[in-house]
Design a protein around this motif. Sequence first.
Motif, mmCIF file in Angstrom:
data_model
loop_
_atom_site.group_PDB
_atom_site.id
_atom_site.type_symbol
_atom_site.label_atom_id
_atom_site.label_comp_id
_atom_site.label_asym_id
_atom_site.label_seq_id
_atom_site.Cartn_x
_atom_site.Cartn_y
_atom_site.Cartn_z
ATOM 1 N N PRO A 71 0.819 -1.208 0.000
ATOM 2 C CA PRO A 71 0.000 0.000 0.000
ATOM 3 C C PRO A 71 0.854 1.260 0.000
ATOM 4 C CG PRO A 71 0.087 -0.947 2.194
ATOM 5 C CD PRO A 71 0.789 -1.912 1.287
ATOM 6 N N THR A 72 0.332 2.325 -0.571
ATOM 7 C CA THR A 72 0.995 3.628 -0.521
ATOM 8 C C THR A 72 0.143 4.571 0.302
ATOM 9 O OG1 THR A 72 -0.077 4.337 -2.562
ATOM 10 C CG2 THR A 72 2.113 3.355 -2.763
ATOM 11 N N ILE A 73 0.796 5.455 1.017
ATOM 12 C CA ILE A 73 0.113 6.472 1.811
ATOM 13 C C ILE A 73 0.220 7.783 1.052
ATOM 14 C CG2 ILE A 73 0.260 7.808 3.935
ATOM 15 C CD1 ILE A 73 1.199 5.215 5.300
ATOM 16 N N SER A 74 -0.844 8.516 0.980
ATOM 17 C CA SER A 74 -0.852 9.749 0.210
ATOM 18 C C SER A 74 -1.350 10.894 1.069
ATOM 19 C CB SER A 74 -1.737 9.594 -1.033
ATOM 20 O OG SER A 74 -1.736 10.776 -1.806
ATOM 21 N N GLN A 75 -0.579 11.974 1.120
ATOM 22 C CA GLN A 75 -1.006 13.190 1.789
ATOM 23 C C GLN A 75 -0.902 14.356 0.811
ATOM 24 O OE1 GLN A 75 1.732 13.147 5.156
ATOM 25 N NE2 GLN A 75 3.071 14.616 4.143
ATOM 26 N N GLN A 76 -1.387 15.517 1.203
ATOM 27 C CA GLN A 76 -1.543 16.610 0.264
ATOM 28 C C GLN A 76 -0.263 17.393 0.006
ATOM 29 O OE1 GLN A 76 -4.740 19.025 1.743
ATOM 30 N NE2 GLN A 76 -6.316 17.478 1.333
ATOM 31 N N SER A 77 0.765 17.193 0.785
ATOM 32 C CA SER A 77 1.993 17.973 0.623
ATOM 33 C C SER A 77 3.207 17.062 0.699
ATOM 34 C CB SER A 77 2.074 19.049 1.711
ATOM 35 O OG SER A 77 2.235 18.441 2.982
ATOM 36 N N PRO A 78 4.384 17.547 0.281
ATOM 37 C CA PRO A 78 5.591 16.719 0.348
ATOM 38 C C PRO A 78 5.847 16.175 1.742
ATOM 39 C CG PRO A 78 6.003 18.700 -0.934
ATOM 40 C CD PRO A 78 4.644 18.867 -0.336
ATOM 41 N N ILE A 79 6.308 14.922 1.800
ATOM 42 C CA ILE A 79 6.677 14.302 3.072
ATOM 43 C C ILE A 79 8.086 14.750 3.440
ATOM 44 C CG2 ILE A 79 7.125 12.128 4.261
ATOM 45 C CD1 ILE A 79 5.032 10.824 2.525
ATOM 46 N N CYS A 80 8.237 15.334 4.623
ATOM 47 C CA CYS A 80 9.540 15.849 5.058
ATOM 48 C C CYS A 80 10.317 14.824 5.884
ATOM 49 C CB CYS A 80 9.349 17.129 5.872
ATOM 50 S SG CYS A 80 8.476 18.440 5.008
ATOM 51 N N HIS A 81 9.637 14.129 6.787
ATOM 52 C CA HIS A 81 10.276 13.119 7.634
ATOM 53 C C HIS A 81 9.323 11.955 7.817
ATOM 54 C CE1 HIS A 81 12.002 17.040 8.944
ATOM 55 N NE2 HIS A 81 13.134 16.368 8.989
ATOM 56 N N ILE A 82 9.881 10.775 8.041
ATOM 57 C CA ILE A 82 9.087 9.606 8.408
ATOM 58 C C ILE A 82 9.814 8.843 9.502
ATOM 59 C CG2 ILE A 82 7.929 9.314 6.175
ATOM 60 C CD1 ILE A 82 9.933 7.108 5.515
ATOM 61 N N ARG A 83 9.043 8.107 10.296
ATOM 62 C CA ARG A 83 9.610 7.240 11.317
ATOM 63 C C ARG A 83 8.663 6.062 11.543
ATOM 64 N NH1 ARG A 83 13.186 8.068 15.554
ATOM 65 N NH2 ARG A 83 14.057 9.620 14.142
ATOM 66 N N GLN A 84 9.197 4.867 11.482
ATOM 67 C CA GLN A 84 8.389 3.692 11.760
ATOM 68 C C GLN A 84 8.122 3.607 13.257
ATOM 69 O OE1 GLN A 84 10.215 -0.119 11.015
ATOM 70 N NE2 GLN A 84 8.258 -1.175 10.860
ATOM 71 N N ILE A 85 6.851 3.376 13.611
ATOM 72 C CA ILE A 85 6.438 3.247 15.001
ATOM 73 C C ILE A 85 5.800 1.875 15.156
ATOM 74 C CG2 ILE A 85 5.064 4.217 16.865
ATOM 75 C CD1 ILE A 85 7.204 6.122 15.896
ATOM 76 N N GLY A 86 6.413 1.014 15.930
ATOM 77 C CA GLY A 86 5.888 -0.336 16.040
ATOM 78 C C GLY A 86 6.062 -1.074 14.724
ATOM 79 N N ALA A 87 5.245 -2.101 14.510
ATOM 80 C CA ALA A 87 5.408 -2.940 13.331
ATOM 81 C C ALA A 87 4.635 -2.431 12.121
ATOM 82 C CB ALA A 87 4.968 -4.367 13.656
ATOM 83 N N TRP A 88 3.524 -1.684 12.340
ATOM 84 C CA TRP A 88 2.645 -1.369 11.227
ATOM 85 C C TRP A 88 2.366 0.118 11.042
ATOM 86 C CZ3 TRP A 88 2.331 -5.350 8.235
ATOM 87 C CH2 TRP A 88 2.344 -6.633 8.778
ATOM 88 N N TYR A 89 2.964 0.972 11.838
ATOM 89 C CA TYR A 89 2.603 2.380 11.796
ATOM 90 C C TYR A 89 3.765 3.238 11.294
ATOM 91 C CZ TYR A 89 -1.313 0.761 14.582
ATOM 92 O OH TYR A 89 -2.417 0.073 15.015
ATOM 93 N N ILE A 90 3.427 4.301 10.590
ATOM 94 C CA ILE A 90 4.394 5.251 10.073
ATOM 95 C C ILE A 90 3.991 6.655 10.513
ATOM 96 C CG2 ILE A 90 5.375 6.316 8.001
ATOM 97 C CD1 ILE A 90 6.431 3.562 8.417
ATOM 98 N N LEU A 91 4.912 7.367 11.118
ATOM 99 C CA LEU A 91 4.704 8.763 11.502
ATOM 100 C C LEU A 91 5.336 9.644 10.440
ATOM 101 C CD1 LEU A 91 3.666 10.596 13.865
ATOM 102 C CD2 LEU A 91 6.019 10.552 14.727
ATOM 103 N N SER A 92 4.578 10.580 9.894
ATOM 104 C CA SER A 92 5.099 11.441 8.834
ATOM 105 C C SER A 92 4.629 12.870 9.043
ATOM 106 C CB SER A 92 4.642 10.946 7.452
ATOM 107 O OG SER A 92 3.271 11.224 7.248
ATOM 108 N N ASP A 93 5.459 13.818 8.614
ATOM 109 C CA ASP A 93 5.052 15.218 8.615
ATOM 110 C C ASP A 93 5.133 15.758 7.195
ATOM 111 O OD1 ASP A 93 7.897 15.234 8.560
ATOM 112 O OD2 ASP A 93 7.877 17.338 9.154
ATOM 113 N N GLY A 94 4.404 16.834 6.930
ATOM 114 C CA GLY A 94 4.351 17.400 5.596
ATOM 115 C C GLY A 94 4.739 18.865 5.576
ATOM 116 N N MET A 95 4.993 19.370 4.372
ATOM 117 C CA MET A 95 5.384 20.758 4.218
ATOM 118 C C MET A 95 4.217 21.718 4.446
ATOM 119 S SD MET A 95 7.605 22.492 1.123
ATOM 120 C CE MET A 95 8.763 21.139 1.064
ATOM 121 N N ASP A 96 3.012 21.191 4.605
ATOM 122 C CA ASP A 96 1.864 22.033 4.931
ATOM 123 C C ASP A 96 1.621 22.111 6.435
ATOM 124 O OD1 ASP A 96 1.079 19.456 5.354
ATOM 125 O OD2 ASP A 96 -0.787 19.583 4.214
ATOM 126 N N GLY A 97 2.580 21.611 7.239
ATOM 127 C CA GLY A 97 2.440 21.643 8.690
ATOM 128 C C GLY A 97 1.745 20.437 9.267
#
Length: 480
Positions: A333-359
Motif C-alpha cells: 500500500p501507498t500512503i498519500s497526503q496533500q503535501s511533500p513528506i519531510c520526515h518519516i519514522r516507523q512506530i511499532g510494526a505497522w505504523y508510520i509517523l510522517s510530517d508534511g510541508m503544509d504543517g
Amino acid sequence: MTRKKFHHRSSHYQQSRLNNRRTNNITRPQSQSSSIDSSSSLSVAISDETPKEIPGYYYDHEKNRYFKIMPNKAVGSSNPFSADSITKRVEEKARELVIPNQIPNGISLLLDREINFNKPIYTFKSENRQILIKSLRQVGSIVPTAIERTPIKDFQIHPYFNKILYGDSFGNISQMKIKCTSSSCMEIYNDQMAKLTSEISSVRLDRTDLLMATTLGDTVASGNMYILKLPSGPYRDTALDVRYTYRSGSTIWTSSFSEIDSSIALGSSRKLSVIQGWEEYPCVNNFKTNSDVFALDFDRYQPDIVFAGCRDGKLRIYDIRSDCSNSHYGIGPTISQQSPICHIRQIGAWYILSDGMDGSLSLWDVRNERRNFDKTYVYEPVLEFKGNVNSTNIQYGFDVNLKEDIVAIAGQDNKVRFFSINTGRTIRYPIGPFKDKVSALRFCTWDSVGLNPELDERGEGIWMAAGKEFIWWSIGNNDM
C-alpha cells in the motif's frame, strides 16, 4: 396481533429472566480435578459487552476467562498467574502495538486495562516521560569553536560518549566534546574532522563507530555519500578512515542505515538507491520513484523493506529483493497526503509517523488502505497531530524518543512542539521562538549510562541546532 403478544410480559416473568441473566454471567468455580486451581480462575459467558474489571482478577481475552492474580510469595513469581507474570504479560502486549485513542475498535483499551486499580506499567512510564518533557527549560547554548562558523544542517549524539557529530552548510564534518548535565552545558573541545564537497544534507550513526554523511551536490558535482570510521574511545582524535564513497549522479536529500544488516538507503532526485554489502562487495540497486525522496526509514522487523517518503506526498514501500526495473511505485500500500513528506519514522510494526510541508503531522497504518468502487484509493491517517507550522522548508528538526511515544518537531515559526504519539495531544506549550530556524534536534537520554561511566553526569533533555549554535534544554533543578 402478533406484535402485541410479544410485548405482553408479566412483571414476574421479566424479573425471573433478569435474575437468570445475572446468575449466568459468571459460573461457579471448577472442581479441584481441573488443571487450573479453582481459586485462580472464573469463566465468563460470551457477550458483546466489554468484560467488567474485577479487583484481584485478570481477564484473558483469548481464553474468555477471569484468572485470579496469585501472590508471588504463595506460588512463586514464575507462576503464569502470579502478579509479576501477569504484569509482565500486560506490559509486553502494550509495547507490541501503537496505542492512539482514536484508532477504531478501541485498541486503547489495552492500555486502559487495570490490575487492582493500578494502571499498566507502559502507561505509567509514558506519563512519567511526559512529565519530564513538561519540566524542560533552557539550560544554555554552545557556539562551536571550529575553524568556520556556518549554519548547522544535521547532527547526531554519540550513544556512548559525550560527543556531538555534526555537518554544516560548508561541507564540514566536525566533532564536539561536551559536558551536559541537567543544570549546565559546556564545550570541552571542537575539531573539524573532514571537508566534503558541498553542503551536508544528512548525518547518521551506525552502531558506535561508523558515521555516514551525505552532500546535496552543487553545479560542479553531484551529491556524494561517505562512510567514515570514527576513532575509538572518548579521546581527542581527528583521524578519520574513509571506508566507502558513492556518487549518486544527482542531489542526495537524505540517508538511512539498516538496524539489522549493513544495508544503506539514499534518497535522491526521483530515485531510491539501496547499497548492500558495502563493506566487501557492494551491490547497488536503484528504484524509480518518479518523485524526489525526502525521507527514509528501514523496516526494523523486515530487513528487506524500505519506506520512502516523497515530494509528491506519497509513502512508497520497496522490497529490495524485487526487480528494481519493475518497482516503479514500490510494493504494497501507498500512503498519500496533500503535501511533500519531510520526515518519516516507523512506530511499532505497522505504523508510520510522517510530517508534511503544509504543517501536517500524521500517524498512518500501512494496512489501512481502502479502494473505492471507481478504483480510486482512500488514505486516512489513524491519528492527526494539530499545531505544527510549516509551509516552506523540508529541513526542520524532527525526532522521536527511544520509547516511541513522544515526537518533537520544529516549525516555521522557530518553535518546537511535543506531541504524545499515543494520544495525539500536545504535551506542553511550544518552546521558543528561537532566533534562527531549528534545522535539527535530538533527544538525549540516560539509556547508555550503564555502558560508560563517562555518561554518569549526562542530563536528560533535548539538543537543538538553531543557526550556528547548539541549544540545550534539560529538566534543570527538577531533576527526576
